[in-house]
Design a protein around this motif. Sequence first.
Motif, PDB file in Angstrom:
ATOM      1  N   GLU A  78      -1.350  -4.396  -4.198  1.00  0.00           N
ATOM      2  CA  GLU A  78      -1.662  -2.975  -4.024  1.00  0.00           C
ATOM      3  C   GLU A  78      -0.404  -2.204  -3.611  1.00  0.00           C
ATOM      4  O   GLU A  78       0.161  -2.433  -2.545  1.00  0.00           O
ATOM      5  CB  GLU A  78      -2.761  -2.806  -2.973  1.00  0.00           C
ATOM      6  N   ASN A 125       1.080   1.788  -3.519  1.00  0.00           N
ATOM      7  CA  ASN A 125       0.868   3.242  -3.646  1.00  0.00           C
ATOM      8  C   ASN A 125      -0.465   3.599  -4.306  1.00  0.00           C
ATOM      9  O   ASN A 125      -0.532   4.433  -5.221  1.00  0.00           O
ATOM     10  CB  ASN A 125       2.027   3.878  -4.432  1.00  0.00           C
ATOM     11  N   GLY A 126      -1.527   2.981  -3.823  1.00  0.00           N
ATOM     12  CA  GLY A 126      -2.868   3.317  -4.293  1.00  0.00           C
ATOM     13  C   GLY A 126      -3.268   2.664  -5.600  1.00  0.00           C
ATOM     14  O   GLY A 126      -4.402   2.831  -6.062  1.00  0.00           O
ATOM     15  N   GLU A 127      -2.380   1.908  -6.231  1.00  0.00           N
ATOM     16  CA  GLU A 127      -2.703   1.217  -7.480  1.00  0.00           C
ATOM     17  C   GLU A 127      -2.720  -0.285  -7.266  1.00  0.00           C
ATOM     18  O   GLU A 127      -1.947  -0.826  -6.479  1.00  0.00           O
ATOM     19  CB  GLU A 127      -1.674   1.554  -8.566  1.00  0.00           C
ATOM     20  N   ARG A 131       0.856  -1.201   0.000  1.00  0.00           N
ATOM     21  CA  ARG A 131       0.000   0.000   0.000  1.00  0.00           C
ATOM     22  C   ARG A 131       0.892   1.251   0.000  1.00  0.00           C
ATOM     23  O   ARG A 131       1.688   1.416  -0.911  1.00  0.00           O
ATOM     24  CB  ARG A 131      -0.984  -0.065   1.161  1.00  0.00           C
ATOM     25  N   THR A 132       0.772   2.129   0.999  1.00  0.00           N
ATOM     26  CA  THR A 132       1.563   3.364   0.957  1.00  0.00           C
ATOM     27  C   THR A 132       2.888   3.255   1.711  1.00  0.00           C
ATOM     28  O   THR A 132       3.643   4.211   1.776  1.00  0.00           O
ATOM     29  CB  THR A 132       0.754   4.542   1.541  1.00  0.00           C
TER      30      THR A 132
END
Length: 488
Positions: free
Chosen positions: A465, A467-469, A407-408
């Motif tokens: 997933e 960085n938001g993609e 994720r992030t």
Amino acid sequence: MIVLKDILYKVTLEKVVGNTATAIRELHFDSRKIGLDDVFVAIKGTISDGHEYIKKAVDQGAIAIICEVLPEQMVNGVTYVEVADSQQALAIMAANYYENPSEEIMLIGATGTNGKTTITTLLYNLFLGLGYTCGLLSTVKVMIGAKEYKATHTTPDSLTINKYLRAMVDAGIEYCFMEVSSHGIAQKRTEALRFDGGIFTNLSHDHLDYHKDFAEYRNVKKQFFDDLPKNAFSLVNIDDKNGAFMLQNTNSKKYTYALKSIADYKAHVLENHFGGLLLKIESHELWVKLIGNFNAYNVLAIYASAKLLDVDTIELLQQLSTLESVSGRFQYTVSREQKITAIVDYAHTPDALKNVLETINAIRTGNEELITVVGCGGDRDATKRPKMGNIASQLSTKVIFTSDNPRTENPDTIIEEIESGVSPENFKKMLSITDRKQAIKTACQMAMENDIILIAGKGHETYQEINGERFDFDDFKIVTNLLTNLKK
């Protein structure tokens, strides 16, 4: 015609400004979906506050606003309703809007840390096999009869739940089996649903990024059973120390299941192989295609639930023996030439990973290597990472730490936190490869004839997933392809 006051039935109102006799079109909590004559429910979320979008909703044509704090400026012709809890109000309004479909269907919910997907999915498959019309609301998918819809959350928002339930009722569905997550309970998504039965699987370390501590996590799960009506059943795993706790305040009919303790429904594992389990349930011997003690609990929960729903014992045993494992839950393939076994499992908690590894170690002869590929998700409970590292390194011959859904977060940082749990004596077993596909490929290259590879953490997921993609990524497809083309 739907009238605002009708969908507000049973909602605790603090203050009303305007006319509740007004006709409304649709109900939304996402301001981007608001159209002419719609109702907007402003919810304070973990990321954003819906109250900030009230003006936008009105500008887009909202005829009514449901909120916890009335805006300073109100528009003539728009009805504003102040409530104590917007999430609770949304759940009640959603049920009313769709004419309370949960009251017209047999709704069975399963909650707990592990096993929810397997139990609900296999109950759905079991009852289909018995000739009933069934629906399913799970992490993996939503089923209305034979029609499949993509799942986005373990427990969807209350509007989506009631929309699916209404579609099930309209399609003549008799039973719906539903995963009930702690997030779903805490956020009141299941608030206005009438369940006919609840199943408790187990409780272990998970979601402590969301819940303050384990006690809160446990109490949220308990709330589901506290809210069950008198004519519903509660079925709990009494081998789990939290099982009895779940039953303390429920008005429902109480039942227990266990492999070790005295219980209403009891099973023993007679044989455990990669091909399946030989169980003795009550006085019946049964061979099932599922593997491991954790699946013995799942099968027993399914058996007990079906019995509580008055299914004939002989028909039930026959159908249980035909059930296949759920996608991404101890899903395995064996390479044709090297006879390397690759297992893909959703195990993403310390307890689940321990269960899967112990199951494999109980089956293998000890001459084979057990190579585990595992990571941890980003933006989630970080305290479980060292525990996962410790368990994986203790119970595997070799372990490759890799990226999950970062994720992030920086995946290398996550891997470092996983590595911190590894004991010095297990350092030599450890390898870290951030690229997940490369990690799986390395495991395949390391494996020799008859060795076992466990790829844990993502299971049924078909994406990664970052960085938001979301990027296409399927553990099972990747390892199957790599083993098929493996040259040594």
